[in-house]
Design a protein around this motif. Structure first.
Motif, short mmCIF file in Angstrom:
data_model
loop_
_atom_site.label_atom_id
_atom_site.label_comp_id
_atom_site.label_asym_id
_atom_site.label_seq_id
_atom_site.Cartn_x
_atom_site.Cartn_y
_atom_site.Cartn_z
N ALA A 73 40.66 121.26 11.62
CA ALA A 73 40.76 121.92 10.32
C ALA A 73 40.08 121.14 9.20
CB ALA A 73 42.23 122.16 9.97
N ALA A 129 34.76 128.07 14.43
CA ALA A 129 35.84 127.08 14.54
C ALA A 129 35.30 125.78 15.13
CB ALA A 129 36.95 127.64 15.42
N ALA A 184 39.23 126.93 23.01
CA ALA A 184 40.46 126.45 22.35
C ALA A 184 41.51 126.07 23.39
CB ALA A 184 40.99 127.54 21.42
N SER A 227 34.35 121.40 8.77
CA SER A 227 33.78 122.74 8.81
C SER A 227 32.56 122.77 9.72
CB SER A 227 33.36 123.17 7.39
OG SER A 227 32.29 122.35 6.94
#
Length: 432
Positions: free
Chosen positions: A112, A108, A56, A115
């Protein structure tokens, strides 16, 4: 004709869910119980054959809309990397900021709106038996008003979506279908009762052809579900071997918990995957040797490949291999390739080992050989770690275009020294 019900692997495949049909449908519903003995087939792909995702932190740093580091099945992502600078390639394919993009329902994606299920979607799995029954496990659930699993979902759970599926789907589907369907026709006709010399066996080995009956006898009462396991090809193959060995043991335990007899696996590899498998069975690495029934290697660079040196110096020339996404992403020029591979222990482990021998690098002026290396059986010190030599492997100005903290000429030299130790450790490691 009977309606085949999907195989439920829990409790040894002894349970199944039927479905209601209209009264006019008189066809019986058929249940097939798979053999209790399971020998999973584990496929390990080659370099750039495993999908990777980035941390991330790295995604935020480069302001990317998702955390995909490498997914060649996604054309849009591949095209973006084709246009990337050496610095962009280095940031996105940094071994310290990447991991295998394993399918987990809640994993993740860095986006968003997408999926994990959507990212790992597989379309049109082509496996089926001639008797009209899909291969065990890879079956669609029977029609029902509730939640249904498709064979694509089950293939995804077997790891098929964590590797370069468009490239490897044929071998996965072929193994899944034909290992459960032995006959004198079609596929097996090209294997059984064929002189091994046809397949490149040493003429003096006196190996005899394997017969169809021998195959049937050997495989009777066994079930061969095909799994794929990706690995981070940027990391050392030693690290990947340890991780793959752990995953294989976990898979075997899962089958045992489902009431199957699972004592061995068969490993099938392509290219760099062979080095991972050898690390997986090494007693001081993965230690998996006793759990492996056999390993089949395909084009493994057992003692390295001089082409690795050439690509790091001159890149992948336009048109030399036709259109190859992997080649294009690594780069047409040496600075683009070096920005990735000089920081990748896994990539450097494809370089020729001491066992490759001397004089594989010729420096010529027209037809005259000016220098031929290595001369003393040490490619590491004579070529890869050579300082101040124009023919040395590593050009300092190409190594760290992104100015990352963990990248430098000295760090690349450290990786080469680790590569030398890895090569020496596995040089005699083959399954027996």
């Amino acid at each position: 004709m009977a309606n085949q019900l999907p195989v439920n692997t829990k409790n040894g495949g002894s349970g199944v869910n039927g479905c209601c049909t209209p009264a006019a449908d008189k066809a019986p519903q058929k249940m097939s119980v798979p053999p209790r003995r399971v020998i999973p087939i584990i496929f390990l792909p080659g370099i750039m054959g495993s999908n990777l995702r980035m941390s991330a932190e790295r995604q935020a740093e480069i302001r990317k809309s998702n955390n995909i580091a490498w997914r060649p099945d996604d054309l849009r992502e591949s095209v973006a990397l084709l246009k990337a600078s050496p610095a962009d390639r280095q940031r996105q394919m940094d071994p310290a900021a990447t991991e295998v993009d394993i399918y987990l329902p809640d994993a993740a994606t860095g986006d968003a709106s997408v999926s994990a299920r959507r990212r790992h979607t597989l379309n049109g799995i082509n496996v089926g038996l001639n008797v009209g029954v899909d291969t065990p496990l890879l079956t669609d659930d029977a029609p029902s008003p509730g939640y249904r699993k498709t064979k694509e979902m089950r293939a995804r759970e077997r790891g098929w979506s964590e590797i370069y599926f468009d490239s490897y789907r044929t071998i996965l589907e072929t193994c899944e279908q034909h290992l459960h369907q032995i006959s004198a026709y079609g596929f097996w006709r090209n294997i059984c009762d064929i002189d091994p010399k046809t397949w490149g066996a040493e003429p003096s080995s006196n190996l005899k052809p394997i017969s169809l009956e021998e195959c049937k006898k050997t495989m009777k009462g066994c079930w061969f579900p095909v799994h794929a396991m990706g690995y981070n090809w940027l990391e050392s193959n030693e690290d990947s071997g340890v991780k793959v060995a752990k995953r294989i043991r976990q898979l075997m335990e899962k089958y045992r918990e489902e009431k199957y007899q699972c004592e061995k696996v068969i490993i099938l590899t392509h290219s760099m995957g062979g080095l991972v498998a050898r690390a997986a069975i090494h007693p001081k690495m993965g230690g998996l040797n006793s759990e492996v029934l056999g390993i089949v290697h395909g084009v493994m660079p057992a003692i390295g490949a001089p082409a690795t040196y050439k690509r790091m110096r001159s890149g992948f020339e336009e048109g030399m291999l036709g259109f190859s996404i992997s080649a294009k992403v690594l780069g047409n020029f040496g600075d683009e390739v070096t920005a990735v591979l000089a920081n990748s222990c896994g990539g450097l482990e494809l370089l020729p080992t001491k066992e490759y021998g001397n004089h594989w690098l010729d420096i010529r002026q027209k037809e005259k050989i000016l220098l031929s290396l290595p001369r003393n059986g040490d490619p590491y010190n004579e070529i890869y770690l050579a300082r101040g030599k124009w023919y040395g492997l590593l050009k300092s100005e190409w190594i760290n275009p992104a100015n990352l903290e963990n990248s430098s000429l000295e760090q690349s030299f450290s990786l080469v020294k680790r590569v030398a130790k890895f090569h020496d450790s596995i040089k005699l490691t083959y399954h027996n």
